[in-house]
Write an enzyme that holds these catalytic residues in place. Structure first.
Site, PDB file in Angstrom:
ATOM      1  N   SER A  63      -7.411 -92.446  -5.943  1.00  0.00           N
ATOM      2  CA  SER A  63      -6.015 -92.858  -5.837  1.00  0.00           C
ATOM      3  C   SER A  63      -5.915 -94.389  -5.817  1.00  0.00           C
ATOM      4  O   SER A  63      -6.405 -95.041  -6.743  1.00  0.00           O
ATOM      5  CB  SER A  63      -5.385 -92.225  -4.587  1.00  0.00           C
ATOM      6  OG  SER A  63      -4.000 -92.440  -4.548  1.00  0.00           O
TER       7      SER A  63
ATOM      8  N   ASP B 267      -1.452 -83.951 -12.054  1.00  0.00           N
ATOM      9  CA  ASP B 267      -1.385 -84.986 -11.027  1.00  0.00           C
ATOM     10  C   ASP B 267      -0.380 -86.056 -11.424  1.00  0.00           C
ATOM     11  O   ASP B 267      -0.440 -86.626 -12.511  1.00  0.00           O
ATOM     12  CB  ASP B 267      -2.789 -85.587 -10.861  1.00  0.00           C
ATOM     13  CG  ASP B 267      -2.854 -86.627  -9.755  1.00  0.00           C
ATOM     14  OD1 ASP B 267      -1.813 -86.942  -9.145  1.00  0.00           O
ATOM     15  OD2 ASP B 267      -3.966 -87.134  -9.496  1.00  0.00           O
TER      16      ASP B 267
END
Length: 648
Positions: free
Chosen positions: A420, A472
């Site tokens: 991330s 995602d």
């Protein structure tokens, strides 16, 4: 719903204790409950009327809802007697002379406290969402005024409105971040993020429920399109001819190995999330044991929870860690440096988003230039993530952390990993370190989408591999993609001729239980493809645009060119998708497939129930481990087959 339940609860309380008010102070308590019941009944009527009127018309046809402002003002006016009566109730229940039954007094005290909690939360919510500039962020100016207003005065007026809008967003952000210590870096970030939000929301007239309706419509529309043939740009590309088929297997095996380092950087929150029943027991011994003196640890780690979790997740020993930093501020994120003897690598693992400071780093999404000597000039990068990478670079190089690591293991290679925010930071950090360490490799798991300009992204294909799971949302997040999403939401909600509540009810059912996408009739159904390039009347009502009667804060008409530069994901991209999962929530034996993909495959945001869960580090670990185990089993089967052939 909330006022009705509250009213029923008080009615039950009044009915149960109505015979017990014959005591000192009982008359006041009886009056408090009786008046509160009447007041709540009036509030319920007002809220019910607001709800009924809100269900009329469509999102782009507010005519049937024209009486709604009057009802909202009525509900707002009822807050004054509600507040006054809460004060009176607090005074009465605090009277020590009351001799009523203790159970009844405690129940009424709970009623008073609950009333105050509701009032406080309502005030805070109104303060956060109230827009003093109005829903459309426009400045209404009559035609005569526009003609008589000098250009310099007009420019100054619009500048003041922009400044006010930015200040509104800045106050909201400060309120949400009131629990963290704020310094100059925070103030700069608040202003930058407020300016970003002001620019993004200045040309729309949408409320949160409109956005929710748009997202569910987009999801259903997207599911219908997925059942048809995909456009060439949307199809995952296979590995280029220069990349052998086994290259993907090698990179997947490496990614599965290094993902545990990226996940370990999250410390005890990740370890407890993945081991909810046994984590605390397993960490108990490490908590009681002091941190080793030979490991350089910076930042607080009470009870040794973070370090103990990192040891458990990575499987390394105390002596394998060169440096661990739990220090966390805006633009300064935790990381650790460890020796990986299995892969003969010095691993720098950067933590992803886990705090308010990390969120501010994520949202500092302005662009800044990054120049690489003898390689590239004026490449564009994400500002907040680049500052975080600069901080870690200074720690690694200027503080001699990498020199210390290579002194211990001079033959090892350098590998930078992160998930991330950590994946984005690791990518830019790898770019900075590349010249000094030519054999460097970087694995970025679920990195943010708006990270690198095209030239930088192409350069990183030599040494960075990005791993993305399913739909995602984070790797698809960039300002151009967000602008595209906003326009898609406006277009689809403005032209759906069903009431909003019907869209939301069906959307909730569809998201939870699945089924067939709803075919809500829209104005789009009867328009040619050429006509779709022009905004519809209803769409123009939801997008602020220039007209003789008002001027927007920004020159951003519906079909204007993009305001933000296009930024891309780093390196080569491995896209992992679930195989044959038609249900909303797949079982634990879900199978995955992986393939090389182009950055253009992530050019828009996909709406799905898994757009958030596919980003979670434990889900990424599960997918990579599944692929690695499948690859090992295939190799084992192939080896056994070759052995059997040789025997024959």
């Amino acid at each position: 719903m909330r006022p009705r339940c509250w009213w029923i609860g008080i009615l039950v309380l009044y009915s149960v204790h109505k015979e017990q008010f014959n005591c000192v102070g009982g008359r006041q308590l009886h009056s408090y409950l009786l008046v509160l019941l009447i007041l709540l009944a009036a509030i319920i009527c007002a809220v019910a009327s607001i709800l009924y009127i809100s269900m009329q018309g469509t999102i782009s046809n507010p005519g049937p809802r024209k009486s709604l402002p009057k009802l909202l003002y009525l509900r707002l006016a009822l807050y004054l007697p509600e507040l006054v009566w809460a004060v009176v109730g607090a005074i009465w229940v605090s009277d020590t002379r009351a001799t009523c039954e203790r159970t009844m007094i405690d129940a009424i005290v709970g009623t008073v406290v609950t009333s105050w909690v509701i009032i406080v939360f309502t005030v805070v919510a109104v303060f956060i969402v109230f827009d003093p500039l109005g829903g459309k962020k426009t400045l209404y100016i009559s035609s005569n005024t526009v003609r008589n207003l000098e250009s310099s005065q007009s420019g100054q007026l619009f500048y003041n409105v922009k400044k006010t809008a930015t200040r509104v967003w800045e106050k909201r952000i400060r309120l949400l971040c009131c629990c963290i210590v704020q310094d100059d870096d925070h103030r700069v970030a608040f202003t930058s993020i407020a300016e970003l939000f002001r620019t993004y929301f200045s040309d729309t007239d949408l409320v949160p429920s409109d956005v929710a309706a748009g997202l569910t419509l987009l999801h259903q529309e997207q599911d219908k399109v997925e059942n048809c043939l995909k456009e060439p740009d949307e199809v995952l590309t296979q590995s280029p001819a220069s990349l052998a088929a086994d290259d993907l297997d090698v990179e997947l095996e490496n990614a599965a190995h290094y993902m545990k380092f990226a996940a370990a950087a999250y410390g005890w929150p990740y370890y407890i999330m993945t081991n909810p029943f046994t984590a605390l027991c397993k960490l108990k011994g490490d908590c009681c044991r002091g941190s080793p003196t030979e490991t350089d640890i910076v930042g607080g780690d009470r009870l040794n929870m973070h370090f103990g979790s990192i040891l458990k997740i990575t499987g390394l020993q105390y002596r394998d860690f060169i440096h661990i930093s739990f220090h966390n501020k805006i633009f300064e994120i935790p990381f650790f440096v460890a020796l990986d003897h299995k892969k003969e690598a010095i691993v720098v693992s950067v933590r992803g988003t886990l705090s308010f400071e990390d969120v501010l780093t994520d949202l500092s999404a302005d662009c800044e230039t990054l120049t690489l000597e003898d390689v590239l000039e004026n490449g564009l990068v994400h500002k907040g993530i680049t500052q975080a990478a600069n901080y870690i670079y200074r720690r690694l190089v200027n503080d001699g952390i990498l020199n210390q690591a290579f002194t211990i293991a001079p033959e090892y290679k350098l590998v930078v990993v992160g998930h991330s925010l950590g994946g984005g930071t690791a990518s830019i950090l790898a770019i900075m370190l590349r010249n000094a360490f030519p054999t460097l490799r970087c694995y970025a798991f679920s990195p943010p989408g708006g990270l690198l300009s095209k030239s930088l992204a192409d350069y990183t294909k030599q040494f960075i591999v990005s791993v993305i799971l399913g739909k995602d949302v984070v790797p698809r997040l960039s300002m151009p993609n967000m602008e595209d999403l906003k326009r898609r939401i406006v277009r689809i909600v403005a032209n759906c001729n069903r009431p909003k509540y019907q869209i939301l009810l069906h959307g909730c059912w569809y998201e939870v239980f699945g089924g067939e996408p709803d075919n809500f009739p829209t104005e789009l159904d009867r328009r040619s493809q050429e006509a779709l390039s022009q905004p519809l009347l209803a769409e123009e009502n939801l997008m602020v645009h220039r007209s003789p009667s008002y001027t927007t804060l920004d020159d951003s008409p519906l079909n204007s060119p993009p305001q933000y530069p296009q930024l891309f994901l780093p390196g080569r991209i491995i896209h992992i998708v679930e195989e044959n999962c038609a249900r909303r929530w797949c079982s634990s034996d879900t199978k995955y497939t992986a393939s090389w993909s182009k950055e253009t495959a992530f050019g828009n945001i996909l709406i799905s129930p898994k757009m958030i869960t596919d980003h979670m580090p434990d889900i990424v670990v599960k997918a990579l481990n599944s692929l690695a185990q499948e690859s090992e089993s295939c190799i084992s089967c192939q080896a056994q087959g070759d052995f059997a052939t040789n025997i024959v």
